[in-house]
Design a protein around this motif. Structure first.
Motif, PDB file in Angstrom:
ATOM      1  N   LEU A  90       0.917  -1.190  -0.044  1.00 12.46           N
ATOM      2  CA  LEU A  90      -0.268  -0.166   0.053  1.00 12.46           C
ATOM      3  C   LEU A  90       0.735   1.280  -0.014  1.00 12.46           C
ATOM      4  CD1 LEU A  90      -3.062  -1.082   2.370  1.00 12.46           C
ATOM      5  CD2 LEU A  90      -3.077  -0.704  -0.229  1.00 12.46           C
ATOM      6  N   VAL A  91       2.008   1.375   0.712  1.00 13.66           N
ATOM      7  CA  VAL A  91       2.830   2.490   0.761  1.00 13.66           C
ATOM      8  C   VAL A  91       3.452   2.607  -0.535  1.00 13.66           C
ATOM      9  CG1 VAL A  91       5.166   3.257   1.700  1.00 13.66           C
ATOM     10  CG2 VAL A  91       3.173   2.433   3.080  1.00 13.66           C
ATOM     11  N   GLY A  92       4.052   1.352  -1.238  1.00 11.67           N
ATOM     12  CA  GLY A  92       4.533   1.490  -2.780  1.00 11.67           C
ATOM     13  C   GLY A  92       3.574   1.821  -3.495  1.00 11.67           C
ATOM     14  N   TRP A  93       2.268   1.629  -3.351  1.00 20.12           N
ATOM     15  CA  TRP A  93       1.179   1.983  -4.345  1.00 20.12           C
ATOM     16  C   TRP A  93       0.877   3.503  -4.060  1.00 20.12           C
ATOM     17  CZ3 TRP A  93      -1.430  -0.460  -8.013  1.00 20.12           C
ATOM     18  CH2 TRP A  93      -2.380   0.040  -8.427  1.00 20.12           C
ATOM     19  N   ALA A  94       1.047   3.971  -3.131  1.00 15.37           N
ATOM     20  CA  ALA A  94       0.867   5.465  -2.776  1.00 15.37           C
ATOM     21  C   ALA A  94       2.009   6.131  -3.361  1.00 15.37           C
ATOM     22  CB  ALA A  94       0.679   5.783  -1.326  1.00 15.37           C
ATOM     23  N   ILE A  96       3.864   5.498  -5.868  1.00 18.09           N
ATOM     24  CA  ILE A  96       3.951   5.351  -7.314  1.00 18.09           C
ATOM     25  C   ILE A  96       3.203   6.932  -7.965  1.00 18.09           C
ATOM     26  CG2 ILE A  96       2.801   4.509  -9.378  1.00 18.09           C
ATOM     27  CD1 ILE A  96       3.011   1.776  -8.051  1.00 18.09           C
ATOM     28  N   LEU A  97       2.442   7.392  -6.903  1.00 23.79           N
ATOM     29  CA  LEU A  97       1.613   8.735  -7.049  1.00 23.79           C
ATOM     30  C   LEU A  97       2.920   9.797  -7.398  1.00 23.79           C
ATOM     31  CD1 LEU A  97      -1.341   8.883  -5.020  1.00 23.79           C
ATOM     32  CD2 LEU A  97      -1.508   8.832  -7.444  1.00 23.79           C
ATOM     33  N   ASP A  98       3.718   9.739  -6.239  1.00 23.17           N
ATOM     34  CA  ASP A  98       4.984  10.710  -6.347  1.00 23.17           C
ATOM     35  C   ASP A  98       5.735  10.301  -7.724  1.00 23.17           C
ATOM     36  OD1 ASP A  98       7.097  12.337  -5.977  1.00 23.17           O
ATOM     37  OD2 ASP A  98       7.718  11.144  -4.347  1.00 23.17           O
ATOM     38  N   TYR A  99       6.165   9.173  -7.879  1.00 28.62           N
ATOM     39  CA  TYR A  99       7.081   8.994  -8.661  1.00 28.62           C
ATOM     40  C   TYR A  99       6.669   8.860 -10.374  1.00 28.62           C
ATOM     41  CZ  TYR A  99      10.783   7.848  -5.139  1.00 28.62           C
ATOM     42  OH  TYR A  99      11.551   8.310  -4.142  1.00 28.62           O
ATOM     43  N   LEU A 100       5.505   8.421 -10.299  1.00 28.75           N
ATOM     44  CA  LEU A 100       4.671   8.096 -11.740  1.00 28.75           C
ATOM     45  C   LEU A 100       4.215   9.387 -12.237  1.00 28.75           C
ATOM     46  CD1 LEU A 100       4.403   5.773 -13.722  1.00 28.75           C
ATOM     47  CD2 LEU A 100       2.395   5.377 -12.818  1.00 28.75           C
ATOM     48  N   PHE A 101       3.909  10.213 -11.554  1.00 28.42           N
ATOM     49  CA  PHE A 101       3.433  11.602 -11.874  1.00 28.42           C
ATOM     50  C   PHE A 101       4.104  12.537 -11.978  1.00 28.42           C
ATOM     51  CE2 PHE A 101      -0.379   9.071 -11.197  1.00 28.42           C
ATOM     52  CZ  PHE A 101      -1.352   9.424 -12.132  1.00 28.42           C
ATOM     53  N   MET A 364      -1.505  15.119  -6.887  1.00 23.08           N
ATOM     54  CA  MET A 364      -1.269  13.548  -6.755  1.00 23.08           C
ATOM     55  C   MET A 364       0.273  13.156  -6.282  1.00 23.08           C
ATOM     56  SD  MET A 364      -3.509  12.394  -9.929  1.00 23.08           S
ATOM     57  CE  MET A 364      -3.557  10.640  -9.618  1.00 23.08           C
ATOM     58  N   ILE A 365       1.267  13.988  -6.654  1.00 15.06           N
ATOM     59  CA  ILE A 365       2.617  14.225  -6.492  1.00 15.06           C
ATOM     60  C   ILE A 365       2.676  14.216  -4.851  1.00 15.06           C
ATOM     61  CG2 ILE A 365       4.813  14.982  -6.675  1.00 15.06           C
ATOM     62  CD1 ILE A 365       4.195  15.687  -9.532  1.00 15.06           C
ATOM     63  N   SER A 366       2.011  15.251  -4.256  1.00 13.01           N
ATOM     64  CA  SER A 366       2.422  15.520  -2.623  1.00 13.01           C
ATOM     65  C   SER A 366       1.766  14.580  -2.139  1.00 13.01           C
ATOM     66  CB  SER A 366       1.468  16.876  -2.731  1.00 13.01           C
ATOM     67  OG  SER A 366       1.995  17.935  -3.257  1.00 13.01           O
ATOM     68  N   PHE A 367       0.588  14.162  -2.315  1.00 16.48           N
ATOM     69  CA  PHE A 367       0.125  12.803  -1.328  1.00 16.48           C
ATOM     70  C   PHE A 367       1.017  11.796  -1.379  1.00 16.48           C
ATOM     71  CE2 PHE A 367      -2.517   9.265  -0.593  1.00 16.48           C
ATOM     72  CZ  PHE A 367      -3.282   9.497   0.246  1.00 16.48           C
ATOM     73  N   GLY A 368       1.365  11.213  -2.458  1.00 20.65           N
ATOM     74  CA  GLY A 368       2.337  10.116  -2.496  1.00 20.65           C
ATOM     75  C   GLY A 368       3.199  10.266  -1.686  1.00 20.65           C
ATOM     76  N   ALA A 369       4.332  11.644  -1.751  1.00 23.97           N
ATOM     77  CA  ALA A 369       5.293  11.658  -1.109  1.00 23.97           C
ATOM     78  C   ALA A 369       5.325  11.734   0.182  1.00 23.97           C
ATOM     79  CB  ALA A 369       6.036  13.122  -1.507  1.00 23.97           C
ATOM     80  N   LEU A 370       4.252  12.299   1.084  1.00 22.10           N
ATOM     81  CA  LEU A 370       4.107  12.206   2.550  1.00 22.10           C
ATOM     82  C   LEU A 370       3.705  11.015   2.902  1.00 22.10           C
ATOM     83  CD1 LEU A 370       2.374  15.732   2.741  1.00 22.10           C
ATOM     84  CD2 LEU A 370       4.555  15.333   3.133  1.00 22.10           C
ATOM     85  N   VAL A 371       2.969  10.217   2.308  1.00 20.96           N
ATOM     86  CA  VAL A 371       2.903   8.781   2.724  1.00 20.96           C
ATOM     87  C   VAL A 371       4.341   8.108   2.876  1.00 20.96           C
ATOM     88  CG1 VAL A 371       1.785   6.553   1.921  1.00 20.96           C
ATOM     89  CG2 VAL A 371       0.506   8.431   1.743  1.00 20.96           C
ATOM     90  N   ALA A 372       5.021   8.266   1.871  1.00 17.65           N
ATOM     91  CA  ALA A 372       6.478   7.519   1.985  1.00 17.65           C
ATOM     92  C   ALA A 372       7.050   8.036   3.430  1.00 17.65           C
ATOM     93  CB  ALA A 372       7.024   7.811   0.907  1.00 17.65           C
ATOM     94  N   TRP A 427      -6.923   6.642  -5.145  1.00 15.44           N
ATOM     95  CA  TRP A 427      -5.872   5.898  -5.385  1.00 15.44           C
ATOM     96  C   TRP A 427      -5.575   4.862  -4.351  1.00 15.44           C
ATOM     97  CZ3 TRP A 427      -3.446   4.987  -9.896  1.00 15.44           C
ATOM     98  CH2 TRP A 427      -2.136   4.750  -9.793  1.00 15.44           C
ATOM     99  N   LEU A 428      -5.523   4.883  -3.237  1.00 14.02           N
ATOM    100  CA  LEU A 428      -5.456   4.113  -2.306  1.00 14.02           C
ATOM    101  C   LEU A 428      -6.376   3.082  -2.181  1.00 14.02           C
ATOM    102  CD1 LEU A 428      -3.908   5.896   0.871  1.00 14.02           C
ATOM    103  CD2 LEU A 428      -2.793   4.371  -0.567  1.00 14.02           C
TER     104      LEU A 428
END
Length: 460
Positions: A90-94, A96-101, A364-372, A427-428
């Motif tokens: 789930l963290v990897g999935w989140a 992806i938002l940071d890195y993929l977008f 979407m980038i901001s959300f994924g980074a803060l999860v990580a 996304w999650l």
């Protein structure tokens, strides 16, 4: 079964720092220059000092985990090995938002800016050309990307040095003007912390270094050094450049109604006070203005290359675990030693830059980074303090400091827009549904590589 072909370990600490800086775009300071200058009441350098202090705790946690688990995957791998496969997925999935977008964001910026400069060519042509160019460089190998990063970083560095020299040699410096950008009162604190929350996103990229663990020489040493080095170098660049910009254009209230173009106003001001026409003739007209746009665009291109490199390595790690199709993502090119099918997949996904909205991608980038960030800090606490006799130095180093990182990351969540939270949670939910499919509604374990293969990767 372990793949017989492995990636080349060719990256040294300087190369990793160049990668991290390229990802972060040193000239990215001017993207939010006007907005944060206004929010901080003309004290942008102080806001950067606060941001650097905040991000440093999380950077240290990445160093701890990179030393403990020097394998590709970054936050996904750390959480997967610390909290188990489901949490890791789930963290990897989140993540992806940071890195993929981020590549998509950069392609959009390149298309918009280049179309503004040369409007006879449609923006989508620039986008497609950038996708092809970045993908070819990534396909051919990390060594080629490394040299491209160094070249493009040098171009940005040249602009930064010239900007600083022109500012300091042409502004009438007095104790009052020199202290004004850093002199704050208690009334400024609220705006400074709000500005720091925005600026934290300028440091996204130091964590991307951890994705290159399996292409680094002596990863246990080079990764932590590169992560801290990148954060400190970027922080110093942001601090010095923002300070000089305030010296050149101290009337920050002029930006209240034109925050988006504040950086261009600063460049015009530097052009006017430096009198470059006396040296360069007609080429001195708007020299820094034009140089800035060129250097900024080359920086965005470098960031696009490194972003695609990082996300392809995360897909490679997830493919190796088996949570993504191995026949696609766990493939290394026999000649170039790159995860070529992952690179092609990212390139195809990046075609969404032709239809997506810029603000949505940023959210979407901001959300994924803060999860990580949040979970990497938690990984340090669990992996270093569980089942061991705890001493006061250990509690401070592996308990208090990452706990501060968790707290600051959670506080940054409060600065996210409602759109970012909504899109991120959707996304999650999609990721959770896919997790249910992989585990047959949690009746079976997630696929994973065995300890023998993991030890082989770490010791390689």
């Amino acid at each position: 079964m372990m793949s017989a072909i492995k990636m080349k370990r060719v990256l040294t600490t300087p190369a990793l720092i160049a990668f991290g800086l390229a990802y972060m775009v040193p000239l990215g300071i001017f993207t939010t220059y006007g907005e944060v200058t206004v929010v901080s009441n003309g004290h942008l350098p102080v806001a950067y000092i606060i941001t650097l202090a905040m991000i440093f705790f999380t950077a240290l946690s990445y160093c701890r985990m990179a030393n403990k688990l020097p394998i590709a995957g970054s936050a996904y791998t750390y959480v997967q090995r610390t909290f188990g496969g489901k949490a890791g997925f789930l963290v990897g999935w989140a993540q992806i938002l940071d890195y993929l977008f981020l590549p998509i964001l950069n392609y959009l910026v390149l298309g918009i800016y280049l179309h503004e400069l040369y409007d006879s060519i449609p923006a989508y042509v620039y986008v497609l050309a950038s996708i092809i160019g970045v993908s070819v460089l990534n396909y051919l190998g990390i060594k080629l990307i490394n040299w491209a990063n160094i070249t493009l970083n040098f171009f940005q560095a040249l602009f930064i040095v010239l900007f600083i020299i022109l500012t300091l040699t042409n502004v009438h410096l007095t104790p009052e003007t020199m202290l004004k950008p850093i002199s704050v009162t208690t009334d400024d604190f609220s705006g400074l912390f709000s500005g720091a929350a925005i600026l934290c996103l300028a440091f996204l990229g130091f964590d991307a270094i951890a994705t290159l663990a399996e292409e680094s020489n002596d990863a246990k040493k080079t990764l932590p050094r590169a992560i801290i080095g990148t954060v400190l170098i970027a922080g110093c660049i942001f601090l010095v450049v923002s300070y000089c910009a305030h010296l050149a254009y101290p009337q920050w209230t002029d930006f209240v109604d034109n925050k988006d173009t504040a950086s261009l106003d600063v460049m015009r001001k530097v052009d006017s006070i430096s009198h470059l026409t006396s040296i360069l003739g007609k080429y001195g007209n708007d020299f820094m203005y034009n140089f800035f746009q060129t250097a900024y665009l080359t920086g965005v291109f470098a960031s696009t290359m490194t972003a695609q490199t990082s996300v392809s390595r995360i897909f490679y790690a997830m493919g190796r675990e088996g949570v993504l199709p191995k026949q696609i993502f766990y493939k290394i090119h026999p000649r170039f030693r790159t995860p070529y099918l992952s690179i092609i997949f990212v390139s195809c996904f990046s075609l969404l830059s032709l239809v997506l909205d810029l603000s949505l991608v940023v959210s979407m980038i901001s959300f994924g980074a803060l999860v990580a960030f949040t979970f990497v800090n938690l990984c340090v606490i669990k992996s270093y303090l569980s089942g061991t006799k705890k001493t006061v130095p250990m509690l401070l180093k592996y308990g208090l400091m990452p706990a501060i990182g968790v707290s600051l990351s959670l506080w940054l969540w409060t600065s996210l827009e409602a759109t970012a939270m909504t899109v991120g949670l959707i996304w999650l939910v999609i990721g959770f549904c896919y997790l249910l499919y992989l585990t047959r509604c949690f009746t079976k374990s997630l696929p994973s590589i065995d300890h023998t293969e993991l030890d082989s990767i770490i010791k390689d």
